[in-house]
Design a protein around this motif. Structure first.
Motif, PDB file in Angstrom:
ATOM      1  N   LEU A  33      33.298  20.340  19.329  1.00 31.01           N
ATOM      2  CA  LEU A  33      32.724  21.655  19.588  1.00 31.01           C
ATOM      3  C   LEU A  33      32.546  22.488  18.313  1.00 31.01           C
ATOM      4  O   LEU A  33      31.931  23.551  18.352  1.00 31.01           O
ATOM      5  CB  LEU A  33      33.598  22.422  20.591  1.00 31.01           C
ATOM      6  CG  LEU A  33      33.624  21.838  22.009  1.00 31.01           C
ATOM      7  CD1 LEU A  33      34.631  22.602  22.862  1.00 31.01           C
ATOM      8  CD2 LEU A  33      32.250  21.868  22.640  1.00 31.01           C
ATOM      9  N   LEU A  34      33.066  22.000  17.190  1.00 29.31           N
ATOM     10  CA  LEU A  34      32.914  22.713  15.926  1.00 29.31           C
ATOM     11  C   LEU A  34      31.472  22.598  15.418  1.00 29.31           C
ATOM     12  O   LEU A  34      30.776  21.630  15.702  1.00 29.31           O
ATOM     13  CB  LEU A  34      33.849  22.132  14.862  1.00 29.31           C
ATOM     14  CG  LEU A  34      35.347  22.259  15.100  1.00 29.31           C
ATOM     15  CD1 LEU A  34      36.111  21.520  14.016  1.00 29.31           C
ATOM     16  CD2 LEU A  34      35.766  23.711  15.168  1.00 29.31           C
ATOM     17  N   SER A  35      31.082  23.578  14.632  1.00 29.86           N
ATOM     18  CA  SER A  35      29.762  23.503  13.999  1.00 29.86           C
ATOM     19  C   SER A  35      29.811  22.485  12.857  1.00 29.86           C
ATOM     20  O   SER A  35      30.881  22.033  12.452  1.00 29.86           O
ATOM     21  CB  SER A  35      29.358  24.878  13.453  1.00 29.86           C
ATOM     22  OG  SER A  35      30.183  25.211  12.356  1.00 29.86           O
ATOM     23  N   LYS A  36      28.658  22.134  12.324  1.00 29.69           N
ATOM     24  CA  LYS A  36      28.590  21.169  11.235  1.00 29.69           C
ATOM     25  C   LYS A  36      29.391  21.648  10.020  1.00 29.69           C
ATOM     26  O   LYS A  36      30.116  20.866   9.401  1.00 29.69           O
ATOM     27  CB  LYS A  36      27.136  20.928  10.846  1.00 29.69           C
ATOM     28  CG  LYS A  36      26.954  19.899   9.775  1.00 29.69           C
ATOM     29  CD  LYS A  36      25.488  19.667   9.468  1.00 29.69           C
ATOM     30  CE  LYS A  36      25.334  18.643   8.357  1.00 29.69           C
ATOM     31  NZ  LYS A  36      23.946  18.384   8.004  1.00 29.69           N
ATOM     32  N   GLU A  37      29.273  22.931   9.709  1.00 28.22           N
ATOM     33  CA  GLU A  37      30.001  23.491   8.564  1.00 28.22           C
ATOM     34  C   GLU A  37      31.515  23.459   8.800  1.00 28.22           C
ATOM     35  O   GLU A  37      32.297  23.185   7.892  1.00 28.22           O
ATOM     36  CB  GLU A  37      29.555  24.933   8.282  1.00 28.22           C
ATOM     37  CG  GLU A  37      28.134  25.059   7.777  1.00 28.22           C
ATOM     38  CD  GLU A  37      27.090  25.007   8.894  1.00 28.22           C
ATOM     39  OE1 GLU A  37      27.467  25.205  10.071  1.00 28.22           O
ATOM     40  OE2 GLU A  37      25.928  24.746   8.581  1.00 28.22           O
ATOM     41  N   GLU A  38      31.941  23.739  10.029  1.00 27.73           N
ATOM     42  CA  GLU A  38      33.373  23.719  10.348  1.00 27.73           C
ATOM     43  C   GLU A  38      33.933  22.300  10.264  1.00 27.73           C
ATOM     44  O   GLU A  38      35.047  22.089   9.810  1.00 27.73           O
ATOM     45  CB  GLU A  38      33.617  24.311  11.734  1.00 27.73           C
ATOM     46  CG  GLU A  38      33.367  25.815  11.793  1.00 27.73           C
ATOM     47  CD  GLU A  38      33.369  26.348  13.221  1.00 27.73           C
ATOM     48  OE1 GLU A  38      33.768  27.514  13.392  1.00 27.73           O
ATOM     49  OE2 GLU A  38      32.973  25.609  14.151  1.00 27.73           O
ATOM     50  N   LYS A  39      33.138  21.321  10.712  1.00 33.67           N
ATOM     51  CA  LYS A  39      33.576  19.919  10.604  1.00 33.67           C
ATOM     52  C   LYS A  39      33.707  19.513   9.142  1.00 33.67           C
ATOM     53  O   LYS A  39      34.663  18.825   8.759  1.00 33.67           O
ATOM     54  CB  LYS A  39      32.582  18.997  11.307  1.00 33.67           C
ATOM     55  CG  LYS A  39      32.625  19.086  12.809  1.00 33.67           C
ATOM     56  CD  LYS A  39      31.589  18.167  13.416  1.00 33.67           C
ATOM     57  CE  LYS A  39      31.507  18.354  14.907  1.00 33.67           C
ATOM     58  NZ  LYS A  39      30.469  17.538  15.523  1.00 33.67           N
ATOM     59  N   LEU A  40      32.760  19.930   8.317  1.00 28.84           N
ATOM     60  CA  LEU A  40      32.808  19.615   6.895  1.00 28.84           C
ATOM     61  C   LEU A  40      34.030  20.281   6.253  1.00 28.84           C
ATOM     62  O   LEU A  40      34.719  19.667   5.423  1.00 28.84           O
ATOM     63  CB  LEU A  40      31.517  20.070   6.215  1.00 28.84           C
ATOM     64  CG  LEU A  40      31.286  19.586   4.797  1.00 28.84           C
ATOM     65  CD1 LEU A  40      31.274  18.064   4.739  1.00 28.84           C
ATOM     66  CD2 LEU A  40      29.968  20.139   4.271  1.00 28.84           C
ATOM     67  N   TYR A  41      34.326  21.508   6.640  1.00 24.55           N
ATOM     68  CA  TYR A  41      35.497  22.219   6.145  1.00 24.55           C
ATOM     69  C   TYR A  41      36.772  21.461   6.527  1.00 24.55           C
ATOM     70  O   TYR A  41      37.658  21.268   5.692  1.00 24.55           O
ATOM     71  CB  TYR A  41      35.523  23.640   6.704  1.00 24.55           C
ATOM     72  CG  TYR A  41      36.681  24.465   6.229  1.00 24.55           C
ATOM     73  CD1 TYR A  41      36.697  25.020   4.955  1.00 24.55           C
ATOM     74  CD2 TYR A  41      37.771  24.703   7.067  1.00 24.55           C
ATOM     75  CE1 TYR A  41      37.758  25.781   4.516  1.00 24.55           C
ATOM     76  CE2 TYR A  41      38.844  25.456   6.634  1.00 24.55           C
ATOM     77  CZ  TYR A  41      38.829  25.995   5.361  1.00 24.55           C
ATOM     78  OH  TYR A  41      39.902  26.743   4.936  1.00 24.55           O
TER      79      TYR A  41
END
Length: 97
Positions: A25-33
């Protein structure tokens, strides 16, 4: 004498968390973080080991590769097939009986 607040009992419970749905459910940026935080944690752990002794990080990485390549149950089967008794195996890995 050892302070008892730093000793954990062998029968302490472990809670397994299922975070897969939350991660997706995380955004792409949150997954990368999350990925970069994980990598920083990994390398930070190796730095701490390096401060212990120069060979510690290499030993840790070797053990990680060993235990990821073969499940613990298969490792025990392999150990017993080469002549290590179950008792020796448990003492070596400090597995509670």
């Amino acid at each position: 004498m050892v302070d008892s607040q730093y000793i954990l009992p062998n029968d302490i419970g472990i809670s397994v968390l299922d975070c897969q749905n939350a991660f997706w459910l995380l955004s792409k940026e949150e997954k990368l973080y999350a990925h970069y935080i994980s990598r920083a944690s990994w390398y930070g752990g190796l730095v701490v080991l390096l401060q212990t002794s120069p060979e510690s990080p290499a030993i840790y990485v070797l053990l990680q590769k060993l235990f990821r390549a073969q499940p613990l149950s298969e490792l025990q089967e392999t150990a017993t097939s080469v002549g290590i008794t179950s008792e020796e195996y448990q003492v070596t890995l400090r597995i509670p009986a």
